[in-house]
Scaffold this active site. Structure first.
Site, PDB file in Angstrom:
ATOM      1  N   TYR A 174       5.573  -8.278 -11.788  1.00  0.00           N
ATOM      2  CA  TYR A 174       7.336  -7.238 -12.074  1.00  0.00           C
ATOM      3  C   TYR A 174       7.226  -6.446 -11.241  1.00  0.00           C
ATOM      4  O   TYR A 174       8.913  -6.381 -10.742  1.00  0.00           O
ATOM      5  CB  TYR A 174       7.746  -7.479 -12.873  1.00  0.00           C
ATOM      6  N   LYS A 219      -6.669 -13.008 -18.035  1.00  0.00           N
ATOM      7  CA  LYS A 219      -7.869 -14.379 -17.331  1.00  0.00           C
ATOM      8  C   LYS A 219      -8.581 -13.720 -16.402  1.00  0.00           C
ATOM      9  O   LYS A 219      -8.893 -13.880 -15.257  1.00  0.00           O
ATOM     10  CB  LYS A 219      -6.245 -15.689 -16.422  1.00  0.00           C
ATOM     11  N   ASP A 262      -3.820 -19.531 -20.618  1.00  0.00           N
ATOM     12  CA  ASP A 262      -3.724 -20.923 -21.224  1.00  0.00           C
ATOM     13  C   ASP A 262      -4.226 -21.058 -22.135  1.00  0.00           C
ATOM     14  O   ASP A 262      -3.277 -21.733 -22.771  1.00  0.00           O
ATOM     15  CB  ASP A 262      -4.651 -21.590 -19.589  1.00  0.00           C
ATOM     16  N   ASP A 300       5.860 -12.641 -20.744  1.00  0.00           N
ATOM     17  CA  ASP A 300       6.895 -13.283 -20.415  1.00  0.00           C
ATOM     18  C   ASP A 300       6.845 -14.560 -21.796  1.00  0.00           C
ATOM     19  O   ASP A 300       8.028 -15.148 -21.686  1.00  0.00           O
ATOM     20  CB  ASP A 300       7.373 -13.452 -19.618  1.00  0.00           C
ATOM     21  N   ASP A 326       8.050 -16.396 -25.120  1.00  0.00           N
ATOM     22  CA  ASP A 326       8.999 -17.134 -25.504  1.00  0.00           C
ATOM     23  C   ASP A 326       8.418 -18.762 -26.431  1.00  0.00           C
ATOM     24  O   ASP A 326       9.258 -19.545 -27.352  1.00  0.00           O
ATOM     25  CB  ASP A 326       9.335 -17.875 -23.851  1.00  0.00           C
TER      26      ASP A 326
HETATM   27  C1  IPM Z   1      12.610 -11.668 -21.328  1.00  0.00           C
HETATM   28  C2  IPM Z   1      13.386 -11.790 -19.980  1.00  0.00           C
HETATM   29  C3  IPM Z   1      13.076 -10.714 -18.961  1.00  0.00           C
HETATM   30  C4  IPM Z   1      11.533 -11.136 -18.329  1.00  0.00           C
HETATM   31  C5  IPM Z   1      14.049 -11.381 -17.515  1.00  0.00           C
HETATM   32  C6  IPM Z   1      15.869 -11.370 -17.953  1.00  0.00           C
HETATM   33  C7  IPM Z   1      13.993 -10.304 -16.752  1.00  0.00           C
HETATM   34  O1  IPM Z   1      12.930 -12.977 -19.373  1.00  0.00           O
HETATM   35  O2  IPM Z   1      12.800 -10.325 -21.600  1.00  0.00           O
HETATM   36  O3  IPM Z   1      11.951 -11.546 -20.917  1.00  0.00           O
HETATM   37  O4  IPM Z   1      11.496 -11.790 -17.143  1.00  0.00           O
HETATM   38  O5  IPM Z   1      11.264 -10.106 -18.288  1.00  0.00           O
HETATM   39 MG    MG Z   2      11.564 -14.047 -21.453  1.00  0.00          MG
END
Ligand code: IPM
Ligand code: MG
Length: 369
Positions: free
Chosen positions: A143, A194, A227, A251, A255
């Site tokens: 990032y 990894k 993975d 990240d 999710d």
């Molecule tokens: C998160 C989001 C952010 C990230 C985006 C909005 C920049 O997906 O906080 O998980 O990638 O960190």
């Molecule tokens: Mg995210």
């Protein structure tokens, strides 16, 4: 009444303002029933800030955020801003805040509320009772590391590149938070990278292993490739307690973990810095979901990830765990009533953002009597 607790409120874009508005009702409630007072200031961020001020984060908003005890953040981004130059994209506002406040430790708890067991796309027995913590490194890795960019090659085509870079000290400081968290929970830590493919992963494993030897007494540590971790999260998520990983893997894995809980609309997060000399950490609290342009303005966004981010703030920044417990119980009550925003599906009653919050507040009212 004045208070020395200062919260920076940044609703941002998309559904951010909708879920924030409902969450701020909790501040009024706490003042009225618990004599708990917070000073709030509100600033634009993301696309809204770009529209009004030409930048996703003004210097003033940043310096005000640095002054506050905690930032309560909504969401940023939207299709309208897709073609903006990299530095002006809404996400840069969020990333600049994370970096400038040095919020390196991002806690993303994935907890399945009992009434939502059926809302997950996974079988009930796989997710029932799930309570895991993903600890994501938030200020390093791909990032932020240099070099990064898009360059033109001699033949006129281009190359785009990013760097995944971690230093010993960066890995150690997130590792310490991970061991601490594991110690306060079930004593089990999974470190994810990894190391089979990436040098940064080799170093990550080495540093976490050393830290475990020196400071990890009593903690059961396992290493796992990212993975495989993604696969294990949907195969048998209850094998995990705390997962620690770098920025990009965190990240993606968070999710994935969110869907175990029924919806991305349920996952809160806390981003913490290092303690200062008085033991106080800079902190920002935000839902893991994004700005959700597809449902913006319809009044149907799930406010609970924002609400639970607020309860994390009460716990981690202000030490008000009783009030945090109370709100979390009220969230559970609201869900038990069968009320569901559309992202959750199922249930017996489809409700709007405001109606979901009415149920939370009603439950709190009853408990306060
Ligand atoms: C998160 C989001 C952010 C990230 C985006 C909005 C920049 O997906 O906080 O998980 O990638 O960190
Ligand atoms: Mg995210």
């Amino acid at each position: 009444m004045t208070s020395n607790r200062k919260i920076m409120v940044m609703p941002g874009d998309g559904i951010g303002p909708e879920v924030m508005k409902e969450t701020l009702r909790l501040i009024d409630w706490l003042a009225k029933y618990k004599k708990l007072n917070f000073n709030t200031i509100e600033k634009d961020v993301g696309g809204k800030s770009f529209d009004l001020h030409g930048t996703p984060l003004t210097d003033e908003a940043l310096s005000d955020a640095l002054e506050c005890d905690a930032v309560l953040f909504g969401a940023v981004g939207g299709p309208k801003y897709d073609d903006l130059p990299f530095e002006q994209k809404p996400e840069r506002g969020l990333l600049t805040l994370r970096k400038e406040l040095d919020l390196f430790a991002n806690l993303r708890p994935a907890i399945v509320f009992p009434p939502l067991v059926e809302a997950s796309t996974l079988k009930p027995e796989i997710v029932r009772g799930l309570d895991i913590m993903i600890l994501r490194e938030l200020t390093g890795g791909v990032y932020f590391a240099e070099p990064r960019g898009i360059d033109v090659l001699p033949d006129g085509t281009k190359k785009g590149y990013d760097t995944n870079l971690y230093t010993t000290l960066e890995i150690e400081r997130i590792g310490r938070v991970a061991f601490d968290l594991a110690r306060k929970r079930n004593g089990k830590l999974t470190s994810v990278e990894k190391a089979n493919v990436m040098f940064s992963g080799v170093l990550w494993r080495e540093v976490i292993t050393d830290l475990h030897k020196n400071e990890g007494a009593g903690i059961e540590l396992q290493h796992m490739f990212a993975d495989n971790c993604a696969m294990q999260l949907v195969r048998a998520p209850k094998q995990f307690d705390v997962i620690v990983c770098d920025n990009l893997f965190g990240d993606m894995l968070s999710d994935c973990a969110a869907m175990l809980t029924g919806s991305l609309g349920m996952l809160p997060s806390a981003s913490l810095g290092s303690p200062n000399k008085d033991g106080i950490r800079k902190a920002m609290y935000e839902p893991v979901h994004g700005s959700a342009p597809d449902i913006t303005g319809k009044g149907v966004a799930n406010p609970l990830a924002q609400v639970l981010s607020f309860t994390m703030m009460l716990r981690y920044s202000f030490g008000h765990s009783d009030e945090a417990d109370l709100i979390e119980l009220a969230v559970s009550d609201a869900l038990s009533s069968g009320a569901r925003t559309p992202d959750l599906g199922g249930g017996s009653k489809s409700v709007s953002t405001a109606q979901m919050m009415d149920l939370v507040i009603n439950s709190m009212d009853q408990k306060a009597r």
